[in-house]
Structures are given as structure tokens and as C-alpha cells.
Design a protein around this motif. Structure first.
Motif, PDB file in Angstrom:
ATOM      1  N   TYR A  29      13.027  13.616  15.678  1.00 39.26           N
ATOM      2  CA  TYR A  29      14.060  13.923  16.399  1.00 39.26           C
ATOM      3  C   TYR A  29      13.722  14.899  17.767  1.00 39.26           C
ATOM      4  N   SER A  30      14.733  14.675  18.788  1.00 40.46           N
ATOM      5  CA  SER A  30      14.455  15.455  19.926  1.00 40.46           C
ATOM      6  C   SER A  30      15.737  16.581  20.049  1.00 40.46           C
ATOM      7  N   ASP A  31      15.724  17.037  21.374  1.00 42.95           N
ATOM      8  CA  ASP A  31      17.019  17.958  21.205  1.00 42.95           C
ATOM      9  C   ASP A  31      18.418  17.208  21.208  1.00 42.95           C
ATOM     10  N   ASP A  32      18.183  15.765  21.258  1.00 45.98           N
ATOM     11  CA  ASP A  32      19.499  15.131  21.536  1.00 45.98           C
ATOM     12  C   ASP A  32      19.588  14.288  20.376  1.00 45.98           C
ATOM     13  N   TYR A  33      18.772  13.665  19.836  1.00 46.45           N
ATOM     14  CA  TYR A  33      18.794  12.453  18.907  1.00 46.45           C
ATOM     15  C   TYR A  33      18.027  12.573  17.942  1.00 46.45           C
ATOM     16  N   VAL A  34      18.272  11.913  16.526  1.00 42.98           N
ATOM     17  CA  VAL A  34      17.253  11.583  15.386  1.00 42.98           C
ATOM     18  C   VAL A  34      16.991  10.200  15.470  1.00 42.98           C
ATOM     19  N   VAL A  35      15.890   9.841  15.299  1.00 40.16           N
ATOM     20  CA  VAL A  35      15.517   8.453  15.194  1.00 40.16           C
ATOM     21  C   VAL A  35      14.425   8.462  13.742  1.00 40.16           C
ATOM     22  N   VAL A  36      14.797   7.388  13.049  1.00 42.75           N
ATOM     23  CA  VAL A  36      14.378   7.393  11.477  1.00 42.75           C
ATOM     24  C   VAL A  36      13.981   5.772  11.805  1.00 42.75           C
ATOM     25  N   MET A  37      12.677   5.469  10.979  1.00 44.97           N
ATOM     26  CA  MET A  37      12.441   4.054  10.750  1.00 44.97           C
ATOM     27  C   MET A  37      11.637   3.876   9.382  1.00 44.97           C
ATOM     28  N   MET A  38      12.058   2.892   8.539  1.00 49.93           N
ATOM     29  CA  MET A  38      11.640   2.612   7.325  1.00 49.93           C
ATOM     30  C   MET A  38      11.107   1.129   7.143  1.00 49.93           C
ATOM     31  N   VAL A  39      10.050   1.008   6.677  1.00 54.17           N
ATOM     32  CA  VAL A  39       9.589  -0.446   6.458  1.00 54.17           C
ATOM     33  C   VAL A  39       9.197  -0.640   5.071  1.00 54.17           C
ATOM     34  N   SER A  40       9.698  -1.098   4.122  1.00 53.37           N
ATOM     35  CA  SER A  40       9.334  -1.245   2.716  1.00 53.37           C
ATOM     36  C   SER A  40       8.037  -2.155   2.651  1.00 53.37           C
ATOM     37  N   GLN A  41       7.110  -1.629   1.927  1.00 50.56           N
ATOM     38  CA  GLN A  41       5.913  -2.369   1.571  1.00 50.56           C
ATOM     39  C   GLN A  41       5.046  -2.778   2.735  1.00 50.56           C
ATOM     40  N   ALA A  42       4.927  -1.859   3.751  1.00 48.88           N
ATOM     41  CA  ALA A  42       4.213  -2.011   5.005  1.00 48.88           C
ATOM     42  C   ALA A  42       3.086  -1.135   5.151  1.00 48.88           C
ATOM     43  N   GLY A  43       2.750  -0.151   4.458  1.00 47.18           N
ATOM     44  CA  GLY A  43       1.735   0.646   4.584  1.00 47.18           C
ATOM     45  C   GLY A  43       2.091   2.161   5.122  1.00 47.18           C
ATOM     46  N   THR A  44       1.328   2.588   6.019  1.00 44.85           N
ATOM     47  CA  THR A  44       1.488   4.071   6.006  1.00 44.85           C
ATOM     48  C   THR A  44       2.756   4.184   7.203  1.00 44.85           C
ATOM     49  N   GLY A  45       3.138   5.491   7.339  1.00 49.99           N
ATOM     50  CA  GLY A  45       4.416   5.843   8.129  1.00 49.99           C
ATOM     51  C   GLY A  45       4.117   5.362   9.551  1.00 49.99           C
ATOM     52  N   SER A  46       2.799   6.157  10.167  1.00 47.50           N
ATOM     53  CA  SER A  46       2.549   6.106  11.724  1.00 47.50           C
ATOM     54  C   SER A  46       1.949   4.620  11.777  1.00 47.50           C
ATOM     55  N   GLY A  47       1.220   4.042  10.914  1.00 52.63           N
ATOM     56  CA  GLY A  47       0.842   2.634  10.864  1.00 52.63           C
ATOM     57  C   GLY A  47       1.663   1.769  11.237  1.00 52.63           C
ATOM     58  N   ALA A  48       2.767   1.429  10.224  1.00 51.85           N
ATOM     59  CA  ALA A  48       3.683   0.479  10.334  1.00 51.85           C
ATOM     60  C   ALA A  48       4.976   0.732  11.290  1.00 51.85           C
ATOM     61  N   SER A  49       5.364   2.185  11.243  1.00 44.79           N
ATOM     62  CA  SER A  49       6.648   2.509  11.952  1.00 44.79           C
ATOM     63  C   SER A  49       6.347   3.261  13.197  1.00 44.79           C
ATOM     64  N   GLY A  50       5.253   3.703  13.371  1.00 45.97           N
ATOM     65  CA  GLY A  50       5.019   4.496  14.559  1.00 45.97           C
ATOM     66  C   GLY A  50       5.265   3.950  15.885  1.00 45.97           C
ATOM     67  N   PRO A  51       4.597   2.582  16.195  1.00 41.62           N
ATOM     68  CA  PRO A  51       4.766   2.068  17.474  1.00 41.62           C
ATOM     69  C   PRO A  51       6.403   1.604  17.629  1.00 41.62           C
ATOM     70  N   GLY A  52       7.059   1.424  16.638  1.00 42.51           N
ATOM     71  CA  GLY A  52       8.596   1.159  16.960  1.00 42.51           C
ATOM     72  C   GLY A  52       9.412   2.421  17.135  1.00 42.51           C
ATOM     73  N   ILE A  53       8.855   3.610  16.800  1.00 44.71           N
ATOM     74  CA  ILE A  53       9.337   4.876  16.812  1.00 44.71           C
ATOM     75  C   ILE A  53       9.180   5.275  18.204  1.00 44.71           C
ATOM     76  N   ARG A  54       7.997   5.157  19.080  1.00 48.28           N
ATOM     77  CA  ARG A  54       7.792   5.651  20.193  1.00 48.28           C
ATOM     78  C   ARG A  54       8.487   4.670  21.495  1.00 48.28           C
ATOM     79  N   LYS A  55       8.717   3.263  21.025  1.00 48.04           N
ATOM     80  CA  LYS A  55       9.209   2.737  21.927  1.00 48.04           C
ATOM     81  C   LYS A  55      10.834   2.801  22.047  1.00 48.04           C
ATOM     82  N   ILE A  56      11.324   3.358  20.843  1.00 47.37           N
ATOM     83  CA  ILE A  56      12.808   3.569  20.592  1.00 47.37           C
ATOM     84  C   ILE A  56      12.936   4.892  21.557  1.00 47.37           C
ATOM     85  N   TRP A  57      12.189   5.975  21.400  1.00 44.20           N
ATOM     86  CA  TRP A  57      12.073   7.305  22.311  1.00 44.20           C
ATOM     87  C   TRP A  57      11.949   6.914  23.804  1.00 44.20           C
TER      88      TRP A  57
END
Length: 715
Positions: free
Chosen positions: A643-671
Motif C-alpha cells: 500500500y501507499s498513502d493512496d492505494y492498496v495493491v494485492v496480487m496472488m498467484v496460486s502454485q507459483a512459488g514465492t511472493g516476491s518471486g512470482a508476484s513482485g514484478p507485477g506489483i512494481r509495474k502496477i505502482w
């Protein structure tokens, strides 16, 4: 004397016969004349009206359904005109069987539909042989639609030779369209339409609801269902004079249909596009990545992503994979298409993972456990060992990759996501309050805090079908045992090689044996698993996003809202839909501040840092928590909550490995898209949301049908 002698001579007898015949003829003509006079003069108006009524059909004119637009006025769901062919069953009933068969074959050849299929469409729902979703549920006096989206050539072929197509009506009707601004799908948000059921129609008629009729289509999912009463409009009625072949001659009378209202949402199509793209890329990348644990590629079978406005709970974007094309429902869906939507092999595309998918939260759970600990005996000065494992009875609970970090504070434990640190918290509370495994009323600060943050219950989002998640506490475990004991004890009471246990694995047989004996007990292993978001506790991605929004805004729980306002066809605002506060999580400001700073540390130096290197944190501080949830028999579920001061961003991928490993790049690009980050610089003009804020004003609706984006945000 004979009879002939009495009648007299032959000529006299002939004259008598003639007189009798003339009298009979005269009386017949007199009777006919009186009858004609009665029919034509005395009751002529009555019969003339009856004859006219037989050539007039009352047709229900379906209203144009309201638009669904995003916060800038971009249409997400609109309408388009479609050539529709309908058959007048009254005219068809006058044909002999051979001519009827010939007509259906002739029509079917033009519209590429088998006569048998047309016959099924002509059946009234409830009649013998009728099929739900195929049969006609509308007025028996109204032409029955049998095909739509005809080409211009097909429509002209049917219209130009009416003598060859008696009872066939071809006209243009409004059907749902999906403009897909920026290529978005948003199927699980928007929902779809299908014909009204007989039960729904009966209920509407009993309640005096005149907005639906037998030929209506109604919302079945998403905001199409939630705001159906506003979107559907009010039907009109048209009386049309027809000729002997059922072809319209002229209009008799008409009550105009009232179009449905427009629904303005908080969705931003640009953000929705980025979120969908990044979720898709995360899944695609994971499927091409080797899992070091199972030594096979990650399955990445499903995923979800949510963007909320932190201070209001409004939904800015929401995506789910696998998804489907909402236009597949337009004009009726086939059994094959419907089966595909429910197919487990295809990933059950109809299931919206953001609101209906339930997954173990893994380490994204730890900030809520931190809040519980800091208000129940622990402090910011607390330091606990982050060892490579933690012994509970005869079982060693390991840290991720058996890492050990020495003595840590809560903030440091969040940064490195230390499991054994939080195991100790769960173990301590179990020893203090709940060491009696049979006591379903025992106190548990971790469970109580999770419930205060809204977990284990629906968020109240304005999308139907939401799942409640589950807090696997003592009461749940006892209730689950009571409901499942007969099943598992039935397995355990027989030898494993008993024919009745054929196909039962060693793990299931062992589990059944233990469950049958003490499955209701809340053991210390349950407590330590709960402390790191493992075990039987499950959440939806939306629930997790709302929980993080509460951390971001200082404790307010909102019922997430997709809709912002209902606007009439003339641009009048009919109803505003404000954010709805449904709870407060009362924690000291210092606790919220401590957790906030710790989650900034996760982004700067912790488990998310390798994915956020170079991001302008000083200008746009991002707080985050990664998670890798383990599920028996499956690969790890990847989570990132941020989250930031304005928004919350959550991503989940089932059976994809670690949090930052699989979802991290997408989270950054959304921000980066939200704030217009290019490289290491913020370029506001490129932000997905103008001004990085949801607009306060609604789009402007002009008389010519055009929609203008809202003015700049008011101070």
C-alpha cells in the motif's frame, strides 16, 4: 274415395306444392335477412372490433439497458443493434404440418440453424420437451426470437420475400456489447445477463414489479446483478396490425419503453488494463519457471489482483484468472460453452478468484499478528530468536529455507519474514490461555485480532457471491469435526487394505485415524500454524486488501464499493453510492505507525527490496509484505500485499512459488502505472490515474449521448 280424389285434379296439386315451396323459400330468406341485419347493424360494431383484434398483436418492447462506465465515463458495458429473426407462432399454427416443416427448413437454411433447434426455441418453457435457456419464456402472443446477429444479407433475404416466409419477423434489437477500453476484460466485475426464470417472474408479478416480463434478461453476476433494478429500465408495449401472413402493416398504439439508468463505477479502465496485463504476465512467467521443490514447472493455475483506494475502500481495479468472454452470454449460451465455464480442467473460469477464491495467506498474515502481539503483552522493544527451526513436541517447524537471523525485533522479523519468530508468539499465547486443547472458549489474542480486521466474514462488496474466508479457531475445528467424523472414522475403523478403503493414500489414512480420535482438539501445532497464516485459515484476495487498507488508513474497515452513482438517461444523478464504513480496528496510533514503518522496511531492505530497487521510495513510499503459503499436495501460493498513502495493491498467484518471486514484478509495474514512475523518476502526466487520485466529480452526460470525463479534483 281415394286420397288423389280428395286432393283434386293434378294441376291443382302442382300449384299447391309450388305455394308451399315458395313459402319455405321466403321464410328462409326472411330468417337470413333478419340474421344479417342483427349481425351487421345491431351488433356490427362488436364483431368488427373482434375481427380487428384478431389481426392486432401486442408486442413487448424491451427497454435499452443502462450503460456501465468507469470513473472517467469510458463505457465498460454498452449496447449495440443486432438483426433478430422471430417467428409468430399464431401464424405458424394456421399452416398445415407439411407447410410448417417447409417454412422452418427454409428459415433454418437462411439463418444456419437446424429446424429441430428452431422447434425447441418455439416451445413455451414448462411444456413437454422444453429446455431451460432455450425455450420461450415470454408472451404467447409475441413473436419468438430464434436467432440474432444476422448479417445484412440474411435480414434482407427474409424481408424481401415475405410470401415465402409467413410469420417471420425481422427487426433490429438492442443487445449487450463490451467496448473493452484499453483491451480490458473485467468479466468477474461486470457480470453477464441471462433470461429471467419462471420463479423470478412470478415473484416480480406478486411484488408488483412491472420492470420485467417473460422476455426479459436479468443480471446474473457482478454489478450487472447487483444493480439490475437500475440498469434494466421499464418495458414498453406496441400494438401492431398484421396481415394474414403475420407481417406488420401499421402501428395501432404504443407505450414507449424507458431506458435503464447508467451506472458510474470507481473502476479506472487504464489501471484495470495494467492490472490484468501484469497478472497474466505473472502467471505466464511462473508457468515457464522451474520449481526447485517439485523439480517441475510451476502450475500457476489461477490468480487475482486487487487495487483499492485506501481511504474509501473503493475498487479501482480487480482482475481474476482464468477468465472468460462475457459476450458469450449474449443471445444465449450453449451447453458446451456453459460446461467450459464450469470446467475444472479449464480452471473454472466462472469463479472470480478476487472475491470467491480462498487461499492460505502465508506471511502476509504477519502484520495482523504483530498488531495482536503489540497490544497483548509484547512491545516494540521485544526481541525473540529467529532460529532455523522451532521445536513443538516431536515436530520441528522450520524457517523458510532453514535460515537463521539471530535475535530480532518485530520490525526486523517482518522485513525478513521470519517464521520461527512468530511461531514463538503463537506458542506463548497457547501456553498462557489455551493449553487445554478441549476448551473451545479459550482466549486467543491472535484469533481475536484477525476477526477484528474483518477476516472470516464477507467484506460486503457490491458484487454478489462473495466467499467469507475462514478463521480456523477452536470453534471452527469442533464444528468441522462434528460434520466430518462419520466420514473419517469410517475410513479409520477399517484396515487400510480393506476394499472399502481402495484408493485411500497413506497420508489420508493416517490423517483419518488421528482425526477420528482427537480431531476436535485445538493443539499447539494449530496455534503456531495460525501465527504465520498457514493451516486451515483461508482468505480471499479482497479480504486481504481490505485488511491492509485498514492498516493504511488507521483502522477503518470499509465495505468495498465498485459503483459510485446511478445516473438517469437525461444526465440527472438518481443516486450516489458513498463509501460505507462497517467497522473500526482500534489500535494505538503508535502501533499503526510501527507496523507502517516496518512494512516500508520490507520494501526498502527486506524480502521485497530486490524487486523494488531504484523505485523512488522517497517520493512514493510503498509498504509491502510478501508471502509464500504452503498447501499440502500443491506448490506454494505467491502473495504480495502492498500500500501507499493512496492505494492498496494485492496480487496472488496460486502454485507459483514465492511472493516476491512470482508476484513482485507485477506489483512494481502496477505502482509505476499508478504514479507515473519511469525509471527512477515520477512523471505525473503519465500516471494511470490523473493526479493519482480518484475523481471527486462524476463524468458529464450530454444530451447527444456523449460522455465527458470529470473535471479536475475539487479541493
Amino acid at each position: 274415395m281415394t286420397l288423389l280424389d280428395r286432393l283434386g285434379p293434378a294441376p291443382a296439386r302442382s300449384r299447391l306444392r309450388l305455394i308451399v315451396i315458395q313459402a319455405l323459400v321466403f321464410s328462409l330468406f326472411a330468417t337470413l335477412f333478419v340474421r344479417l341485419y342483427y349481425l351487421q347493424v345491431v351488433t356490427g360494431d362488436t364483431y368488427q372490433n373482434r375481427a380487428a383484434a384478431q389481426s392486432v398483436r401486442e408486442i413487448v418492447v424491451q427497454p435499452t439497458r443502462g450503460l456501465i462506465v468507469d470513473d472517467q465515463g469510458r463505457p465498460l458495458v454498452a449496447n449495440r443493434l443486432s438483426w433478430v429473426v422471430s417467428l409468430d407462432r399464431t401464424t405458424l399454427a394456421k399452416l398445415d404440418p407439411a407447410d410448417r416443416t417447409t417454412l422452418l427448413r427454409r428459415v433454418g437454411k437462411v439463418i444456419d440453424l437446424k429446424p429441430r433447434r428452431i422447434e425447441k426455441k418455439l416451445l413455451t418453457c414448462g411444456d413437454e420437451g422444453s429446455e431451460p435457456g432455450v425455450c420461450w419464456n415470454g408472451s404467447p402472443y409475441q413473436p419468438v426470437p430464434v436467432a440474432q446477429d444476422l448479417t445484412q444479407a440474411q435480414a434482407q433475404r427474409l424481408q424481401e420475400q415475405p410470401e415465402d416466409f409467413p410469420g417471420v419477423v425481422v427487426d433490429q434489437q438492442s443487445v449487450r456489447a463490451y467496448p473493452q477500453p484499453f483491451g480490458i476484460n473485467a468479466a468477474h466485475l461486470l457480470g453477464y445477463l441471462s433470461p429471467i426464470t419462471e420463479g423470478e417472474l412470478d415473484a416480480a408479478e406478486k411484488g408488483g414489479d412491472r420492470s420485467v416480463n417473460g422476455a426479459s434478461t436479468v443480471g446474473r453476476a457482478g454489478i450487472e446483478q447487483e444493480y439490475d433494478q437500475w440498469l434494466r429500465g421499464m418495458p414498453g408495449y406496441q400494438q401492431v396490425r398484421v396481415d394474414s401472413m403475420g407481417q406488420p402493416i401499421d402501428d395501432e398504439d404504443e407505450v414507449l419503453a424507458q431506458p435503464g439508468d447508467t451506472l458510474v463505477t470507481s473502476i479506472d479502465a487504464k489501471v484495470q488494463s495494467v492490472v490484468e496485463q501484469q497478472l497474466h504476465e505473472a502467471i505466464t512467467t511462473a508457468r515457464a519457471t522451474r520449481d526447485p521443490v517439485t523439480n517441475r514447472n510451476f502450475e500457476a493455475d489461477s490468480g487475482a489482483a486487487v487495487v483499492l483506494e485506501a481511504d474509501t475502500g473503493r475498487v479501482v481495479a480487480m482482475a481474476s484468472q482464468p477468465t472468460y468472454d462475457p459476450s458469450v452470454w449474449v443471445g444465449g449460451i450453449s451447453k458446451k460453452q456453459l460446461s467450459a465455464l464450469y470446467s475444472e480442467d479449464a480452471g473454472t473460469p466462472l469463479l472470480g478468484r478476487a472475491t470467491q477464491g480462498q487461499f492460505a495467506p502465508g506471511s502476509t498474515w504477519k502484520p495482523f499478528m504483530t498488531a495482536a502481539a503489540l497490544t497483548n503483552g509484547y512491545s516494540e522493544d521485544t526481541r525473540l530468536p529467529c532460529s532455523s527451526s522451532f521445536q513443538v513436541g516431536n515436530r520441528a517447524f522450520g524457517n523458510h529455507e532453514s535460515a537463521a537471523y539471530g535475535s530480532l525485533s518485530f520490525a526486523q522479523a517482518l522485513e525478513v519474514s521470519c517464521n520461527t519468530f512468530f511461531y514463538r508468539i503463537g506458542f506463548d499465547y497457547w501456553q498462557q490461555y489455551g493449553s487445554d486443547a478441549d476448551d473451545v472458549r479459550a482466549k486467543d489474542p491472535l484469533v481475536e485480532e484477525a476477526k477484528r480486521f474483518g477476516f472470516g466474514q464477507e467484506t460486503g462488496i457490491d458484487i454478489p457471491g462473495e466467499s467469507p474466508g475462514r478463521i480456523a479457531d477452536r470453534r471452527w475445528k469442533k464444528a468441522y469435526y462434528d460434520s466430518m467424523k462419520d466420514y473419517y472414522c469410517g475410513i479409520a475403523d477399517k484396515p487400510q487394505d480393506d476394499p472399502a478403503n481402495e484408493g485411500i493414500s497413506d497420508f489420508v489414512y493416517k490423517f483419518a485415524s488421528e482425526f477420528c480420535v482427537e480431531g476436535w482438539k485445538y493443539k499447539v501445532t494449530d496455534a503456531v500454524n495460525f501465527s504465520i497464516g498457514q493451516g486451515d485459515t483461508i482468505v480471499t484476495p479482497l479480504q486481504l486488501a481490505r485488511g491492509y487498507a485498514a492498516i493504511a488508513n488507521g483502522g477503518t474497515l470499509y465495505a468495498p464499493r465498485v459503483a459510485r452513482a446511478v445516473v438517469a438517461a437525461d444526465g440527472t444523478v438518481v443516486r450516489r453510492i458513498p463509501p460505507e464504513e462497517v467497522g473500526r480496528v482500534k489500535l494505538p496510533d503508535a502501533v499503526y505507525g510501527y507496523i507502517d514503518e516496518a512494512l516500508q522496511g520490507v520494501t526498502r531492505t527486506g524480502t521485497m527490496a530486490w524487486r523494488m530497487g531504484g523505485f523512488p521510495q522517497d517520493e512514493v513510499p510503498i509498504r509491502s509484505k510478501t508471502g509464500s503459503a504452503e498447501v499440502y499436495g500443491k506448490q506454494s501460493t505467491s502473495w504480495v500485499a502492498s500500500y501507499s498513502d493512496d492505494y492498496v495493491v494485492v496480487m496472488m498467484v496460486s502454485q507459483a512459488g514465492t511472493g516476491s518471486g512470482a508476484s513482485g514484478p507485477g506489483i512494481r509495474k502496477i505502482w509505476e502505472a499508478l504514479y507515473g514512475v519511469q525509471g527512477e523518476q515520477v512523471v505525473p502526466d503519465t500516471a494511470a490515474i490523473p493526479g493519482t487520485q480518484l475523481p471527486d466529480r462524476l463524468p458529464s452526460f450530454r444530451d447527444d449521448g456523449s460522455i465527458l470525463p470529470p473535471a479536475e479534483r475539487e479541493d
